[in-house]
Design a protein around this motif. Structure first.
Motif, PDB file in Angstrom:
ATOM      1  N   LYS A  42       0.907  -0.897   0.126  1.00 48.49           N
ATOM      2  CA  LYS A  42       0.119   0.056  -0.096  1.00 48.49           C
ATOM      3  C   LYS A  42       0.792   1.132  -0.001  1.00 48.49           C
ATOM      4  O   LYS A  42       1.627   1.523   0.844  1.00 48.49           O
ATOM      5  CB  LYS A  42      -1.033   0.134   1.192  1.00 48.49           C
ATOM      6  N   LEU A  43       0.736   2.198  -0.874  1.00 49.06           N
ATOM      7  CA  LEU A  43       1.439   3.314  -1.128  1.00 49.06           C
ATOM      8  C   LEU A  43       0.590   4.514  -0.748  1.00 49.06           C
ATOM      9  O   LEU A  43      -0.457   4.659  -1.324  1.00 49.06           O
ATOM     10  CB  LEU A  43       2.078   3.400  -2.404  1.00 49.06           C
ATOM     11  N   THR A  44       1.234   5.377   0.150  1.00 52.02           N
ATOM     12  CA  THR A  44       0.434   6.748   0.154  1.00 52.02           C
ATOM     13  C   THR A  44       1.781   7.655  -0.179  1.00 52.02           C
ATOM     14  O   THR A  44       2.761   7.345  -0.271  1.00 52.02           O
ATOM     15  CB  THR A  44       0.160   6.899   1.588  1.00 52.02           C
ATOM     16  N   PRO A  45       1.483   9.107  -0.245  1.00 48.86           N
ATOM     17  CA  PRO A  45       2.438   9.915  -0.421  1.00 48.86           C
ATOM     18  C   PRO A  45       3.616   9.778   0.590  1.00 48.86           C
ATOM     19  O   PRO A  45       4.666  10.292   0.016  1.00 48.86           O
ATOM     20  CB  PRO A  45       1.614  11.336  -0.171  1.00 48.86           C
ATOM     21  N   LYS A  46       3.462   9.639   1.663  1.00 50.53           N
ATOM     22  CA  LYS A  46       4.601   9.255   2.574  1.00 50.53           C
ATOM     23  C   LYS A  46       4.991   8.132   3.317  1.00 50.53           C
ATOM     24  O   LYS A  46       5.916   8.063   3.936  1.00 50.53           O
ATOM     25  CB  LYS A  46       4.375  10.488   3.535  1.00 50.53           C
ATOM     26  N   ARG A  47       4.002   7.110   2.990  1.00 51.46           N
ATOM     27  CA  ARG A  47       4.494   5.791   3.413  1.00 51.46           C
ATOM     28  C   ARG A  47       4.070   4.720   2.584  1.00 51.46           C
ATOM     29  O   ARG A  47       3.519   4.658   1.596  1.00 51.46           O
ATOM     30  CB  ARG A  47       3.363   5.408   4.778  1.00 51.46           C
ATOM     31  N   MET A  48       4.887   3.575   2.829  1.00 48.78           N
ATOM     32  CA  MET A  48       4.945   2.379   2.164  1.00 48.78           C
ATOM     33  C   MET A  48       4.567   1.207   3.318  1.00 48.78           C
ATOM     34  O   MET A  48       5.668   1.109   4.227  1.00 48.78           O
ATOM     35  CB  MET A  48       6.119   2.134   1.093  1.00 48.78           C
ATOM     36  N   VAL A  49       3.634   0.604   3.116  1.00 48.15           N
ATOM     37  CA  VAL A  49       3.241  -0.376   3.730  1.00 48.15           C
ATOM     38  C   VAL A  49       3.244  -1.837   2.961  1.00 48.15           C
ATOM     39  O   VAL A  49       2.656  -1.853   2.201  1.00 48.15           O
ATOM     40  CB  VAL A  49       2.059  -0.161   4.661  1.00 48.15           C
ATOM     41  N   PHE A  50       4.052  -2.942   3.627  1.00 43.59           N
ATOM     42  CA  PHE A  50       3.926  -4.143   2.911  1.00 43.59           C
ATOM     43  C   PHE A  50       3.987  -5.255   3.704  1.00 43.59           C
ATOM     44  O   PHE A  50       4.256  -5.223   4.851  1.00 43.59           O
ATOM     45  CB  PHE A  50       4.876  -4.258   1.598  1.00 43.59           C
ATOM     46  N   LYS A  51       2.978  -6.279   3.178  1.00 44.10           N
ATOM     47  CA  LYS A  51       2.956  -7.646   3.871  1.00 44.10           C
ATOM     48  C   LYS A  51       2.938  -8.721   3.025  1.00 44.10           C
ATOM     49  O   LYS A  51       2.429  -8.603   1.920  1.00 44.10           O
ATOM     50  CB  LYS A  51       1.483  -7.556   4.525  1.00 44.10           C
ATOM     51  N   GLY A  52       3.701  -9.858   3.536  1.00 40.67           N
ATOM     52  CA  GLY A  52       3.884 -10.818   2.562  1.00 40.67           C
ATOM     53  C   GLY A  52       4.110 -11.985   3.286  1.00 40.67           C
ATOM     54  O   GLY A  52       4.160 -12.101   4.626  1.00 40.67           O
ATOM     55  N   ARG A  53       4.125 -13.334   2.646  1.00 42.76           N
ATOM     56  CA  ARG A  53       4.088 -14.497   3.176  1.00 42.76           C
ATOM     57  C   ARG A  53       5.298 -14.453   3.930  1.00 42.76           C
ATOM     58  O   ARG A  53       5.344 -15.240   5.106  1.00 42.76           O
ATOM     59  CB  ARG A  53       4.117 -15.494   1.986  1.00 42.76           C
ATOM     60  N   ALA A  54       6.512 -13.932   3.702  1.00 38.67           N
ATOM     61  CA  ALA A  54       7.734 -14.176   4.354  1.00 38.67           C
ATOM     62  C   ALA A  54       8.139 -12.934   5.166  1.00 38.67           C
ATOM     63  O   ALA A  54       9.167 -13.029   5.939  1.00 38.67           O
ATOM     64  CB  ALA A  54       8.873 -14.516   3.468  1.00 38.67           C
ATOM     65  N   THR A  55       7.416 -11.656   4.806  1.00 42.11           N
ATOM     66  CA  THR A  55       8.002 -10.707   5.614  1.00 42.11           C
ATOM     67  C   THR A  55       7.413  -9.909   6.815  1.00 42.11           C
ATOM     68  O   THR A  55       7.652  -8.996   7.422  1.00 42.11           O
ATOM     69  CB  THR A  55       7.735  -9.479   4.425  1.00 42.11           C
ATOM     70  N   GLY A  56       6.194 -10.214   7.007  1.00 43.27           N
ATOM     71  CA  GLY A  56       5.121  -9.851   7.890  1.00 43.27           C
ATOM     72  C   GLY A  56       4.874  -8.419   7.365  1.00 43.27           C
ATOM     73  O   GLY A  56       5.104  -8.109   6.272  1.00 43.27           O
ATOM     74  N   LEU A  75      20.741 -10.184  11.704  1.00 49.26           N
ATOM     75  CA  LEU A  75      20.469  -9.029  11.947  1.00 49.26           C
ATOM     76  C   LEU A  75      18.736  -8.805  12.336  1.00 49.26           C
ATOM     77  O   LEU A  75      18.459  -8.176  13.224  1.00 49.26           O
ATOM     78  CB  LEU A  75      20.731  -8.166  10.856  1.00 49.26           C
ATOM     79  N   ALA A  76      18.105  -9.524  11.347  1.00 51.22           N
ATOM     80  CA  ALA A  76      16.514  -9.556  11.657  1.00 51.22           C
ATOM     81  C   ALA A  76      16.112 -10.058  12.850  1.00 51.22           C
ATOM     82  O   ALA A  76      15.243  -9.537  13.614  1.00 51.22           O
ATOM     83  CB  ALA A  76      15.986 -10.252  10.359  1.00 51.22           C
ATOM     84  N   LYS A  77      16.738 -10.949  13.339  1.00 51.63           N
ATOM     85  CA  LYS A  77      16.513 -11.564  14.642  1.00 51.63           C
ATOM     86  C   LYS A  77      16.793 -11.008  15.817  1.00 51.63           C
ATOM     87  O   LYS A  77      16.163 -10.660  16.649  1.00 51.63           O
ATOM     88  CB  LYS A  77      17.293 -13.075  14.718  1.00 51.63           C
ATOM     89  N   ARG A 109      14.516  -7.514  15.715  1.00 51.04           N
ATOM     90  CA  ARG A 109      12.976  -7.913  15.371  1.00 51.04           C
ATOM     91  C   ARG A 109      12.408  -7.283  14.191  1.00 51.04           C
ATOM     92  O   ARG A 109      11.428  -6.510  14.362  1.00 51.04           O
ATOM     93  CB  ARG A 109      12.405  -7.487  16.667  1.00 51.04           C
ATOM     94  N   THR A 110      13.012  -7.287  13.057  1.00 49.70           N
ATOM     95  CA  THR A 110      12.613  -6.906  11.925  1.00 49.70           C
ATOM     96  C   THR A 110      12.578  -8.032  10.880  1.00 49.70           C
ATOM     97  O   THR A 110      12.988  -8.986  10.882  1.00 49.70           O
ATOM     98  CB  THR A 110      13.456  -5.683  11.274  1.00 49.70           C
ATOM     99  N   THR A 161      18.224  -6.764   5.308  1.00 49.85           N
ATOM    100  CA  THR A 161      18.913  -6.603   4.074  1.00 49.85           C
ATOM    101  C   THR A 161      19.139  -4.978   3.517  1.00 49.85           C
ATOM    102  O   THR A 161      20.364  -4.681   3.380  1.00 49.85           O
ATOM    103  CB  THR A 161      18.358  -7.515   3.013  1.00 49.85           C
ATOM    104  N   ARG A 162      17.997  -4.580   3.800  1.00 50.80           N
ATOM    105  CA  ARG A 162      18.085  -2.900   3.204  1.00 50.80           C
ATOM    106  C   ARG A 162      19.087  -2.174   4.155  1.00 50.80           C
ATOM    107  O   ARG A 162      19.998  -1.545   4.122  1.00 50.80           O
ATOM    108  CB  ARG A 162      16.813  -2.305   3.363  1.00 50.80           C
ATOM    109  N   ARG A 163      19.030  -2.806   5.452  1.00 53.54           N
ATOM    110  CA  ARG A 163      20.066  -2.021   6.402  1.00 53.54           C
ATOM    111  C   ARG A 163      21.479  -2.335   6.267  1.00 53.54           C
ATOM    112  O   ARG A 163      22.279  -1.760   6.330  1.00 53.54           O
ATOM    113  CB  ARG A 163      19.596  -2.189   7.931  1.00 53.54           C
ATOM    114  N   LEU A 164      21.695  -3.710   6.010  1.00 58.17           N
ATOM    115  CA  LEU A 164      23.003  -3.923   5.531  1.00 58.17           C
ATOM    116  C   LEU A 164      23.818  -3.523   4.384  1.00 58.17           C
ATOM    117  O   LEU A 164      24.751  -2.858   4.394  1.00 58.17           O
ATOM    118  CB  LEU A 164      22.997  -5.567   5.324  1.00 58.17           C
ATOM    119  N   ASN A 165      22.724  -2.928   3.252  1.00 63.08           N
ATOM    120  CA  ASN A 165      23.135  -2.351   2.169  1.00 63.08           C
ATOM    121  C   ASN A 165      23.301  -1.075   2.564  1.00 63.08           C
ATOM    122  O   ASN A 165      24.547  -0.354   1.791  1.00 63.08           O
ATOM    123  CB  ASN A 165      22.066  -2.479   1.053  1.00 63.08           C
TER     124      ASN A 165
END
Length: 148
Positions: free
Chosen positions: A56-70, A120-122, A125-126, A132-136
């Motif tokens: 879901k995209l709004t002008p200031k946020r992106m919210v995503f949810k998936g099978r593996a992402t929460g 890092l995710a563990k 708690r992300t 991965t984005r934070r590693l990059n």
């Protein structure tokens, strides 16, 4: 919708399919008062159930949810020079750079990016994609210097 999606997938396989829709006018809330992203699409709930990721995209946020992402919420902005939409580093990203250093120290530089991201995710708690984005971001900072 089951038949429509079956035909669409059959016609496009093995390519990815991107479905674009809009959310309902009224926000659907879960019992704890938070939005349930999977219930916001219009039409049959079967569509959301078949998707690997819903964004879901709004002008200031992106919210995503998936099978593996929460469910993950990111702040976004448009780069004034390129027009590209980019994820803004939030305060947690800066703080997490120290955690990245800790993971690298503990696992060593020979560990794969997938292994580093999982650890890092563990620890933070992300989701794995956020880690991965934070590693990059950490590797980019090493290369280009710190961002203001």
């Amino acid at each position: 919708m089951r038949n429509v999606l079956a035909e669409l997938v059959g016609a496009c396989r093995p390519s990815a399919i991107l479905m674009l829709s809009h959310a309902r006018k009224d926000s659907i809330l879960t019992a704890n008062g938070e939005e349930d992203l999977m219930d916001q699409g219009r039409g049959s709930s079967y569509v959301a159930g078949r998707m690997d990721v819903v964004i879901k995209l709004t002008p200031k946020r992106m919210v995503f949810k998936g099978r593996a992402t929460g469910q993950t919420v990111e702040t976004i902005m448009q780069d004034p020079n390129t027009g590209l939409i980019v994820v803004e580093p939030g305060p947690n990203d800066k703080a997490t750079l120290n955690e990245v250093r800790s993971v690298l120290a503990d696992l060593g530089s020979d560990a794969s990016q997938r292994t580093l991201a999982a650890e890092l995710a563990k620890r933070t708690r992300t989701s794995a994609s956020t880690a991965t984005r934070r590693l990059n971001a950490y590797y980019k900072e090493l290369k280009d210097g710190p961002t203001p």
